[in-house]
Design an enzyme around this catalytic site. Structure first.
Site, PDB file in Angstrom:
ATOM      1  N   GLY A   1      44.103  47.291  40.944  1.00  0.00           N
ATOM      2  CA  GLY A   1      44.716  48.159  41.945  1.00  0.00           C
ATOM      3  C   GLY A   1      43.969  48.217  43.246  1.00  0.00           C
TER       4      GLY A   1
ATOM      5  N   ASP B   1      48.805  43.891  30.699  1.00  0.00           N
ATOM      6  CA  ASP B   1      48.365  44.208  32.063  1.00  0.00           C
ATOM      7  C   ASP B   1      47.447  45.426  32.012  1.00  0.00           C
ATOM      8  OD1 ASP B   1      48.158  43.668  34.761  1.00  0.00           O
ATOM      9  OD2 ASP B   1      49.975  44.727  35.323  1.00  0.00           O
TER      10      ASP B   1
END
Length: 398
Positions: free
Chosen positions: A74, A291
């Site tokens: 992120g 993920d």
């Protein structure tokens, strides 16, 4: 293996699906390996032995998660949206015993050297770990300065990824750029006996898998060299990946991408598997990864981040459960998608992805309600009675 644990563990009376259905048998773990499988196995004499009766339970191979953000992911929403490093107990209580780490959007403030160190740390704590070299962009970050050299020289590096395609966060490389990268990875894999696979992040761009089809059109780079992931993020991409898999490629469905996780256009992973099988995709061409620990950014129509979450590896077990209970897929077929299929694609078979004599003792146990009760990773008892009993170095024990 932890010095506090017995060298031998004897697991009795469980139904074994590994992924072939073996029926009710015993499993003897010796050190890090499965030493014997059979009915009414005798206890080795003169050793410290852990004996566990698993009547009414089912033993499966430990899950292999081929796409994990070990050191976090992120940052697309600013520095405060960077996810933290993954913790041992979060991995084991999800039924994952082998994981492959990757960078993502951020190949600037996160580094390959840090990813390699994290993989080695998780290995010391009891898991089996591998990593991809690179990040979203091309040219992609490496340790030695070369994708080929990274794969050949560094033991834990088995391929390159995740490389972004059809995504506004990619470096917008050309077809030639992708081809050169894949060729480097392929040759590196050949020279080192590794998969040399290209883990390909697919975004919401309208080109979808167009370039992947073009890159592999002449046959020099086989479709099996690529592992396109996140293919269930929208219906159009799923349809493209189904055709890809029917032509010999592998389609990797992301368990953490679903409408429930905030991806409104996504196809629920278990339903995506069912659709692929119904469309004629061979079971062997389907894999699933989580993920895990990556951020789950939510974008508006202009590409601006309007929300963010964190993907959990627990979604893998949840989606396998839903394959069986909601989609009518046999448990043997369902677990292949997260065990043997992945092991073969990554050249980790037969040490990984199977319950067999001589394979690594990566074992998970579920009860009749499909809830995880026990986990062994390379013979070390990690989860007991649904709770972690082994902890990372800096984890607070619950």
């Amino acid at each position: 293996m932890s010095k506090t644990q017995p060298f031998f563990s004897l697991l009795r009376n469980a139904n074994i699906i590994g992924p072939d259905e073996l029926g009710q048998q015993d499993i003897l773990i010796a050190g890090t390996k499965i030493a014997a499988i059979g009915k009414d196995l005798a206890l080795p004499q003169g050793y410290d032995i852990q004996e566990i009766d698993l009547t009414g339970h089912t033993i499966l191979p430990g899950f292999i998660d081929s796409h994990v953000h070990m050191i976090g992911g992120g940052g697309e929403g600013g520095y405060a949206t960077r996810t933290p490093e993954i913790l041992l107990s979060k991995v084991t209580t999800s039924g994952v015993t082998t994981l492959v780490g990757c960078l993502g959007t951020d190949g600037t403030t996160r580094h390959m050297e840090s990813l390699l160190a994290k993989a080695r740390g998780l290995e010391e704590e009891g898991l089996s770990t591998y990593i991809y070299t690179g990040a979203y962009e091309i040219p992609t970050p490496t340790i030695t300065g070369s994708v080929r050299k990274d794969i050949i020289i560094i033991d834990k590096i088995i391929g390159v990824g995740e490389i972004a395609m059809s995504d506004h966060r990619s470096a917008q490389p050309t077809k030639s750029d992708y081809q050169k990268l894949a060729a480097e990875s392929r040759v590196g894999g050949m020279l080192s006996g590794k998969a040399g696979i290209v883990n390909m992040h697919l975004g919401d761009g309208t080109d979808g898998m167009k370039l992947l089809y073009e890159i592999t059109a002449n046959g020099e780079l086989p479709k099996s060299q690529f592992l396109p992931t996140h293919v269930n993020r929208n219906a159009r991409l799923l349809d493209e990946s189904i055709e890809w898999a029917k032509q010999g490629g592998i389609m990797d469905i992301t368990s953490g991408v679903s409408p429930a996780s905030g991806s409104a256009k996504a196809i629920k992973p278990s339903a995506a598997v069912k659709k692929a099988l119904t469309a004629g995709v061979p079971l062997t061409q389907i894999t699933m990864s989580s993920d895990g620990n990556g951020s789950m950014p939510i974008f508006d129509e202009k590409g601006s981040t309007i929300g963010v979450g964190v993907a959990s590896q627990s979604s893998m077990l949840e989606e396998v459960r839903d394959m069986v209970q909601n989609e009518g897929i046999s448990i043997s077929n369902a677990i292949q998608i997260v065990t043997s299929n992945v092991a073969k694609a990554l050249k980790l078979w037969p040490e990984k992805g199977t319950i067999a004599v001589g394979s690594d003792a990566d074992i998970i146990v579920i009860n009749k309600d499909f809830n995880l009760t026990n986990v062994w990773a390379k013979g070390q008892h990690m989860v007991k009675d649904s709770k972690a009993i082994a902890w990372g170095t800096f984890e607070a024990k619950e």
